[in-house]
Write a protein that holds these residues in place. Sequence first.
Motif, PDB file in Angstrom:
ATOM      1  N   ASN A  82       0.839  -1.200   0.000  1.00 46.00           N
ATOM      2  CA  ASN A  82       0.000   0.000   0.000  1.00 46.00           C
ATOM      3  C   ASN A  82       0.875   1.250   0.000  1.00 46.00           C
ATOM      4  O   ASN A  82       1.898   1.304   0.697  1.00 46.00           O
ATOM      5  CB  ASN A  82      -0.911   0.015   1.232  1.00 46.00           C
ATOM      6  N   GLU A  84       0.895   5.849  -0.409  1.00 43.38           N
ATOM      7  CA  GLU A  84       0.125   7.076  -0.242  1.00 43.38           C
ATOM      8  C   GLU A  84       0.933   8.247  -0.796  1.00 43.38           C
ATOM      9  O   GLU A  84       2.158   8.139  -0.985  1.00 43.38           O
ATOM     10  CB  GLU A  84      -0.213   7.339   1.227  1.00 43.38           C
ATOM     11  N   ASP A  86       2.875  11.608  -0.389  1.00 46.35           N
ATOM     12  CA  ASP A  86       3.589  12.320   0.664  1.00 46.35           C
ATOM     13  C   ASP A  86       3.269  13.806   0.517  1.00 46.35           C
ATOM     14  O   ASP A  86       3.867  14.517  -0.292  1.00 46.35           O
ATOM     15  CB  ASP A  86       5.093  12.075   0.532  1.00 46.35           C
ATOM     16  N   ASN A  87       2.316  14.279   1.289  1.00 45.29           N
ATOM     17  CA  ASN A  87       1.853  15.663   1.156  1.00 45.29           C
ATOM     18  C   ASN A  87       2.889  16.688   1.603  1.00 45.29           C
ATOM     19  O   ASN A  87       2.797  17.862   1.218  1.00 45.29           O
ATOM     20  CB  ASN A  87       0.558  15.857   1.956  1.00 45.29           C
ATOM     21  N   THR A 103      -4.093   2.749  -4.868  1.00 43.26           N
ATOM     22  CA  THR A 103      -2.987   2.910  -3.922  1.00 43.26           C
ATOM     23  C   THR A 103      -2.507   1.559  -3.395  1.00 43.26           C
ATOM     24  O   THR A 103      -1.801   1.499  -2.391  1.00 43.26           O
ATOM     25  CB  THR A 103      -3.415   3.800  -2.743  1.00 43.26           C
ATOM     26  N   SER A 104      -2.900   0.493  -4.065  1.00 49.20           N
ATOM     27  CA  SER A 104      -2.521  -0.841  -3.610  1.00 49.20           C
ATOM     28  C   SER A 104      -2.136  -1.706  -4.803  1.00 49.20           C
ATOM     29  O   SER A 104      -2.721  -1.579  -5.888  1.00 49.20           O
ATOM     30  CB  SER A 104      -3.679  -1.492  -2.842  1.00 49.20           C
ATOM     31  N   PHE A 136       5.710   9.855  -3.233  1.00 46.68           N
ATOM     32  CA  PHE A 136       4.958   8.695  -2.770  1.00 46.68           C
ATOM     33  C   PHE A 136       5.702   8.020  -1.630  1.00 46.68           C
ATOM     34  O   PHE A 136       6.933   7.979  -1.602  1.00 46.68           O
ATOM     35  CB  PHE A 136       4.770   7.680  -3.900  1.00 46.68           C
ATOM     36  N   THR A 139       3.508   2.614   2.638  1.00 42.89           N
ATOM     37  CA  THR A 139       3.005   2.721   4.012  1.00 42.89           C
ATOM     38  C   THR A 139       2.959   1.383   4.730  1.00 42.89           C
ATOM     39  O   THR A 139       3.448   1.259   5.858  1.00 42.89           O
ATOM     40  CB  THR A 139       1.608   3.347   4.021  1.00 42.89           C
TER      41      THR A 139
END
Length: 279
Positions: A82, A84, A86-87, A103-104, A136, A139
């Motif tokens: 998985n 996500e 990275d904001n 996202t997977s 990215f 996670t």
Amino acid sequence: MKIDIFKYLKPIFLLFVSTAVLSSCLLDDDETDFGTGPDFITFARTEVTAPFETDGEAKTYNLTIDLRGPGRETFKGDITVNIEIDNNKTTAVDGVNYSLPTTSVVLNEENEYSTTIPVTIFTAGIQAPEEKVLAFNITTISSDSNKLVISDTGKTSVVNISYICFADLNGTYIMTNSVCDPQVSGITITKNEEGGWDLSTADGGLLQYCTSNSGLVNSGSIIIVCGEVLASDDLSFCGNYGIGCITGGTWDENSGTLTLQHNDALFGYGDYTSTYIKQ
């Protein structure tokens, strides 16, 4: 004057060997773990510049994720990975610059434990040149193995989105350089899968035609942003030897002329230029 590269490479090789021997002496066999450590999940590239022409079409960037480690060849079963955004590092805007459909992803024997997550890059309404960052993080991972971890160094991938103007360098060129002024025809330039351009000879022919090393071809690739050539060390003999490294340049679409600026560290030619004229 013709210069033999192998005269220069010999001391470099000896230094490499000496360094390797010294390094091996510094390792503690009792504490160093070779071949028995954990397998790990990693992004294939931790940072990359990806050029996209602003032609209004949606593009795809493939984010590659791999299984690596001593047990990779014998690994069994599925691995769910998985990711996500990275904001903290991302400047690209969801829905404007990109979309992330999933996202997977699952790594398994069928895909040889290497697969991609497609990222859609939008170019409509973008005025080139423009730069955006898309980062990215891996996670979580899920697997039956208890020796599988997320790589410390490969858990983040930073994609530097470079919006560029349309360019068409595909073709055959006459090449020369300012060092020995060869006039060489048949040099090819082709677009690569990453949006850049591959040159069959990328140092202006310095290595092959200005030294005695006629059997060595210094091929490479470049990225062009709205007529400007970005600095590049992506040449066969640049990274390790400093031959013909590209420091900049220009592309003239109207005349079909590519001008590159180089630096040569090994032979001592220093800064020089090369020119490619489309035939």
